[in-house]
Design a protein around this motif. Structure first.
Motif, PDB file in Angstrom:
ATOM      1  N   LEU A  81       0.834  -1.210   0.000  1.00  0.00           N
ATOM      2  CA  LEU A  81       0.000   0.000   0.000  1.00  0.00           C
ATOM      3  C   LEU A  81       0.866   1.257   0.000  1.00  0.00           C
ATOM      4  O   LEU A  81       0.571   2.218  -0.702  1.00  0.00           O
ATOM      5  N   LYS A  82       1.950   1.238   0.768  1.00  0.00           N
ATOM      6  CA  LYS A  82       2.851   2.394   0.794  1.00  0.00           C
ATOM      7  C   LYS A  82       3.444   2.648  -0.585  1.00  0.00           C
ATOM      8  O   LYS A  82       3.515   3.783  -1.040  1.00  0.00           O
ATOM      9  N   GLN A  83       3.879   1.593  -1.249  1.00  0.00           N
ATOM     10  CA  GLN A  83       4.473   1.749  -2.582  1.00  0.00           C
ATOM     11  C   GLN A  83       3.427   2.211  -3.584  1.00  0.00           C
ATOM     12  O   GLN A  83       3.692   3.075  -4.409  1.00  0.00           O
ATOM     13  N   LEU A  84       2.220   1.648  -3.506  1.00  0.00           N
ATOM     14  CA  LEU A  84       1.152   2.005  -4.436  1.00  0.00           C
ATOM     15  C   LEU A  84       0.828   3.487  -4.350  1.00  0.00           C
ATOM     16  O   LEU A  84       0.639   4.157  -5.350  1.00  0.00           O
ATOM     17  N   PHE A  85       0.797   4.027  -3.133  1.00  0.00           N
ATOM     18  CA  PHE A  85       0.417   5.416  -2.948  1.00  0.00           C
ATOM     19  C   PHE A  85       1.594   6.366  -2.834  1.00  0.00           C
ATOM     20  O   PHE A  85       1.445   7.527  -2.481  1.00  0.00           O
ATOM     21  N   GLY A  86       2.800   5.868  -3.166  1.00  0.00           N
ATOM     22  CA  GLY A  86       3.951   6.754  -3.236  1.00  0.00           C
ATOM     23  C   GLY A  86       4.612   7.062  -1.912  1.00  0.00           C
ATOM     24  O   GLY A  86       5.302   8.058  -1.777  1.00  0.00           O
ATOM     25  N   PHE A  87       4.389   6.223  -0.903  1.00  0.00           N
ATOM     26  CA  PHE A  87       4.999   6.464   0.400  1.00  0.00           C
ATOM     27  C   PHE A  87       6.224   5.586   0.638  1.00  0.00           C
ATOM     28  O   PHE A  87       6.621   5.366   1.757  1.00  0.00           O
ATOM     29  N   GLY A  88       6.799   5.087  -0.418  1.00  0.00           N
ATOM     30  CA  GLY A  88       7.995   4.259  -0.313  1.00  0.00           C
ATOM     31  C   GLY A  88       9.218   5.126  -0.114  1.00  0.00           C
ATOM     32  O   GLY A  88       9.132   6.241   0.391  1.00  0.00           O
ATOM     33  N   PRO A  89      10.364   4.637  -0.536  1.00  0.00           N
ATOM     34  CA  PRO A  89      11.595   5.417  -0.407  1.00  0.00           C
ATOM     35  C   PRO A  89      11.463   6.766  -1.115  1.00  0.00           C
ATOM     36  O   PRO A  89      10.761   6.891  -2.112  1.00  0.00           O
ATOM     37  N   LYS A  90      12.146   7.774  -0.575  1.00  0.00           N
ATOM     38  CA  LYS A  90      12.086   9.121  -1.156  1.00  0.00           C
ATOM     39  C   LYS A  90      12.630   9.116  -2.585  1.00  0.00           C
ATOM     40  O   LYS A  90      13.640   8.498  -2.868  1.00  0.00           O
ATOM     41  N   VAL A  91      11.923   9.802  -3.454  1.00  0.00           N
ATOM     42  CA  VAL A  91      12.305   9.902  -4.854  1.00  0.00           C
ATOM     43  C   VAL A  91      12.697  11.349  -5.130  1.00  0.00           C
ATOM     44  O   VAL A  91      11.982  12.267  -4.735  1.00  0.00           O
ATOM     45  N   ASP A  92      13.811  11.550  -5.804  1.00  0.00           N
ATOM     46  CA  ASP A  92      14.251  12.893  -6.180  1.00  0.00           C
ATOM     47  C   ASP A  92      13.617  13.207  -7.542  1.00  0.00           C
ATOM     48  O   ASP A  92      14.206  12.942  -8.591  1.00  0.00           O
ATOM     49  N   PHE A  93      12.408  13.762  -7.502  1.00  0.00           N
ATOM     50  CA  PHE A  93      11.663  14.025  -8.734  1.00  0.00           C
ATOM     51  C   PHE A  93      12.375  15.036  -9.624  1.00  0.00           C
ATOM     52  O   PHE A  93      12.364  14.898 -10.840  1.00  0.00           O
ATOM     53  N   ALA A  94      13.000  16.042  -9.027  1.00  0.00           N
ATOM     54  CA  ALA A  94      13.719  17.049  -9.817  1.00  0.00           C
ATOM     55  C   ALA A  94      14.842  16.392 -10.615  1.00  0.00           C
ATOM     56  O   ALA A  94      15.041  16.694 -11.799  1.00  0.00           O
ATOM     57  N   LYS A  95      15.551  15.478  -9.987  1.00  0.00           N
ATOM     58  CA  LYS A  95      16.641  14.769 -10.672  1.00  0.00           C
ATOM     59  C   LYS A  95      16.088  13.905 -11.804  1.00  0.00           C
ATOM     60  O   LYS A  95      16.664  13.857 -12.894  1.00  0.00           O
ATOM     61  N   LEU A  96      14.976  13.226 -11.552  1.00  0.00           N
ATOM     62  CA  LEU A  96      14.368  12.409 -12.604  1.00  0.00           C
ATOM     63  C   LEU A  96      13.998  13.261 -13.815  1.00  0.00           C
ATOM     64  O   LEU A  96      14.218  12.859 -14.959  1.00  0.00           O
ATOM     65  N   HIS A 111       6.816   6.335 -11.320  1.00  0.00           N
ATOM     66  CA  HIS A 111       6.764   6.884  -9.966  1.00  0.00           C
ATOM     67  C   HIS A 111       5.473   7.669  -9.797  1.00  0.00           C
ATOM     68  O   HIS A 111       5.077   8.421 -10.693  1.00  0.00           O
ATOM     69  N   ASN A 112       4.839   7.513  -8.638  1.00  0.00           N
ATOM     70  CA  ASN A 112       3.648   8.289  -8.324  1.00  0.00           C
ATOM     71  C   ASN A 112       4.091   9.605  -7.717  1.00  0.00           C
ATOM     72  O   ASN A 112       4.604   9.646  -6.602  1.00  0.00           O
ATOM     73  N   GLY A 113       3.876  10.692  -8.455  1.00  0.00           N
ATOM     74  CA  GLY A 113       4.242  12.018  -7.962  1.00  0.00           C
ATOM     75  C   GLY A 113       3.192  12.630  -7.063  1.00  0.00           C
ATOM     76  O   GLY A 113       3.411  13.675  -6.456  1.00  0.00           O
ATOM     77  N   GLY A 114       2.012  11.989  -6.959  1.00  0.00           N
ATOM     78  CA  GLY A 114       0.946  12.506  -6.098  1.00  0.00           C
ATOM     79  C   GLY A 114       0.228  13.687  -6.724  1.00  0.00           C
ATOM     80  O   GLY A 114       0.078  13.786  -7.941  1.00  0.00           O
ATOM     81  N   GLY A 115      -0.211  14.599  -5.873  1.00  0.00           N
ATOM     82  CA  GLY A 115      -0.910  15.795  -6.339  1.00  0.00           C
ATOM     83  C   GLY A 115       0.005  16.697  -7.136  1.00  0.00           C
ATOM     84  O   GLY A 115       1.170  16.900  -6.777  1.00  0.00           O
ATOM     85  N   TRP A 116      -0.495  17.262  -8.219  1.00  0.00           N
ATOM     86  CA  TRP A 116       0.342  18.043  -9.127  1.00  0.00           C
ATOM     87  C   TRP A 116       0.929  19.278  -8.447  1.00  0.00           C
ATOM     88  O   TRP A 116       2.073  19.656  -8.726  1.00  0.00           O
ATOM     89  N   ARG A 127       1.811  19.710  -5.255  1.00  0.00           N
ATOM     90  CA  ARG A 127       2.930  19.291  -4.394  1.00  0.00           C
ATOM     91  C   ARG A 127       4.117  18.856  -5.248  1.00  0.00           C
ATOM     92  O   ARG A 127       5.259  19.162  -4.929  1.00  0.00           O
ATOM     93  N   LEU A 128       3.840  18.141  -6.329  1.00  0.00           N
ATOM     94  CA  LEU A 128       4.917  17.709  -7.210  1.00  0.00           C
ATOM     95  C   LEU A 128       5.620  18.918  -7.814  1.00  0.00           C
ATOM     96  O   LEU A 128       6.850  18.965  -7.883  1.00  0.00           O
ATOM     97  N   GLU A 129       4.854  19.899  -8.226  1.00  0.00           N
ATOM     98  CA  GLU A 129       5.437  21.109  -8.816  1.00  0.00           C
ATOM     99  C   GLU A 129       6.396  21.781  -7.828  1.00  0.00           C
ATOM    100  O   GLU A 129       7.473  22.237  -8.191  1.00  0.00           O
ATOM    101  N   ASN A 130       6.026  21.810  -6.549  1.00  0.00           N
ATOM    102  CA  ASN A 130       6.910  22.384  -5.524  1.00  0.00           C
ATOM    103  C   ASN A 130       8.185  21.566  -5.348  1.00  0.00           C
ATOM    104  O   ASN A 130       9.246  22.122  -5.083  1.00  0.00           O
ATOM    105  N   LYS A 131       8.091  20.249  -5.512  1.00  0.00           N
ATOM    106  CA  LYS A 131       9.251  19.382  -5.334  1.00  0.00           C
ATOM    107  C   LYS A 131      10.252  19.511  -6.478  1.00  0.00           C
ATOM    108  O   LYS A 131      11.441  19.299  -6.288  1.00  0.00           O
ATOM    109  N   ILE A 132       9.756  19.822  -7.679  1.00  0.00           N
ATOM    110  CA  ILE A 132      10.656  19.890  -8.819  1.00  0.00           C
ATOM    111  C   ILE A 132      11.144  21.309  -9.096  1.00  0.00           C
ATOM    112  O   ILE A 132      12.000  21.507  -9.945  1.00  0.00           O
ATOM    113  N   GLY A 133      10.566  22.262  -8.383  1.00  0.00           N
ATOM    114  CA  GLY A 133      11.038  23.645  -8.491  1.00  0.00           C
ATOM    115  C   GLY A 133      10.554  24.270  -9.724  1.00  0.00           C
ATOM    116  O   GLY A 133      10.872  25.010 -10.465  1.00  0.00           O
TER     117      GLY A 133
END
Length: 104
Positions: A5-20, A91-96, A98-104
């Motif tokens: 469930l954690k992996q499905l909803f994106g609560f697994g290991p931290k992902v560096d979305f900006a780097k991706l 990767h599940n980035g979640g809400g757009w 929040r994702l936008e804030n993570k990628i700068g």
């Protein structure tokens, strides 16, 4: 079960979305066209969840994909659909917003 469930909803290991993104990942926003038009991440692709299977031929399986939506529920479903169809770098980035804030 909890880890699944954690992996499905994106609560697994931290992902560096900006780097991706820097490395060429694409963002697929699975909200409706109307929701997308009200605001979205620049250069994201709008592919509503219910039409996602119609676009498999346009998305290379070796592409890194970040899914997003309004809250993270539809993007989790999109991740699951993509993974079950042979896409491994999803990767599940979640809400757009929040994702936008993570990628700068």
């Amino acid at each position: 079960m909890i880890n699944t469930l954690k992996q499905l909803f994106g609560f697994g290991p931290k992902v560096d979305f900006a780097k991706l993104i820097q490395e060429g990942a694409i963002i697929i926003d699975v909200r409706s066209k109307a929701e997308y038009q009200q605001g979205h991440i620049k250069r994201s692709l709008n592919i509503p969840l219910n039409t996602l299977p119609n676009h498999f031929s346009k998305i290379k399986k070796e592409t890194t994909i970040i899914t997003c939506c309004a809250s993270g529920m539809r993007s989790a479903s999109a991740k699951s659909i993509l993974k079950s169809n042979g896409y491994t770098l999803v990767h599940n980035g979640g809400g757009w917003g929040r994702l936008e804030n993570k990628i700068g």
